[in-house]
Scaffold this active site. Sequence first.
Site, mmCIF file in Angstrom:
data_model
loop_
_atom_site.group_PDB
_atom_site.id
_atom_site.type_symbol
_atom_site.label_atom_id
_atom_site.label_comp_id
_atom_site.label_asym_id
_atom_site.label_seq_id
_atom_site.Cartn_x
_atom_site.Cartn_y
_atom_site.Cartn_z
ATOM 1 N N ASP A 1 -10.332 -5.520 -0.598
ATOM 2 C CA ASP A 1 -8.871 -5.371 -0.156
ATOM 3 C C ASP A 1 -10.123 -4.534 1.072
ATOM 4 O O ASP A 1 -10.869 -3.966 0.629
ATOM 5 C CB ASP A 1 -8.466 -4.064 -0.485
ATOM 6 C CG ASP A 1 -7.318 -3.537 0.133
ATOM 7 O OD1 ASP A 1 -7.572 -4.232 1.521
ATOM 8 O OD2 ASP A 1 -6.433 -3.170 -0.003
ATOM 9 N N ASP B 1 0.928 -1.408 -0.247
ATOM 10 C CA ASP B 1 0.177 0.110 -0.328
ATOM 11 C C ASP B 1 1.078 1.528 -0.100
ATOM 12 O O ASP B 1 1.728 1.142 0.587
ATOM 13 C CB ASP B 1 -0.634 0.140 0.818
ATOM 14 C CG ASP B 1 -1.911 -0.715 0.694
ATOM 15 O OD1 ASP B 1 -2.772 -0.552 -0.106
ATOM 16 O OD2 ASP B 1 -2.132 -1.844 1.919
#
Length: 226
Positions: free
Chosen positions: A181, A37
């Site tokens: 996610d 991320d």
Amino acid sequence: MEKENLIRPSLLAADFLHLSKDVEEMISFGITHCHFDVMDGSFVKEVSFGQPLFRSLKKYFSDIVFDVHLMTLNPLLQAESFLSLGAKEVCFHYEAMTLGDIMKINRLKEKFADCKIGVAISPETSVNEILTVLPLFDYVLVMSVVPGKGGQAFIEGSEKKIADLDAIRKEKDLTFLIGVDGGINEKTAPLCENSGVDFLVAGSYYFKSQDRKLALSCLHSKEVKE
């Protein structure tokens, strides 16, 4: 060992002081991808990993794919930078894209022909909003939490987006993969798998488990738990 293609642990939930140890463990479990991320403090409030850390991890771990998720402004600029550093999969948010960005995607795919380009959609974005751009992408990442922070609960109904995307790709004969996610655990994983998802990004559930190998096994069950 059979390769683990479905579960992609998110490094955002890992122990930052022992990232290399965690990556080594993932590889030992047969995990093929892990989620990286990138948050810029502008598109989302938090700041996370950047290019220097990616460069270091990529240098030492060539047998796992780092799936880069850009939660940033200027996503095409960032995407090209990470692809140039060796990323094989990069996705960025539809909400951060401009018309000019959409026009540049094909050029980016031509330049990095062996890489996959994905689009992520936040909870407030409907599947209908991305219909016209779906053919441009190799995968779609459905955010089942608000982007920018780990440890959130799965937003009810996110599995419906997965089912809608699965129906669209079958109807239009498209080949994009579908990922999800956020808030993935032994209860929400089966909802997503039964809706047609191709991969699950799991953060806290995986990394905070006392037995991570068992956690992987639990995420594979297609039986919806109460």
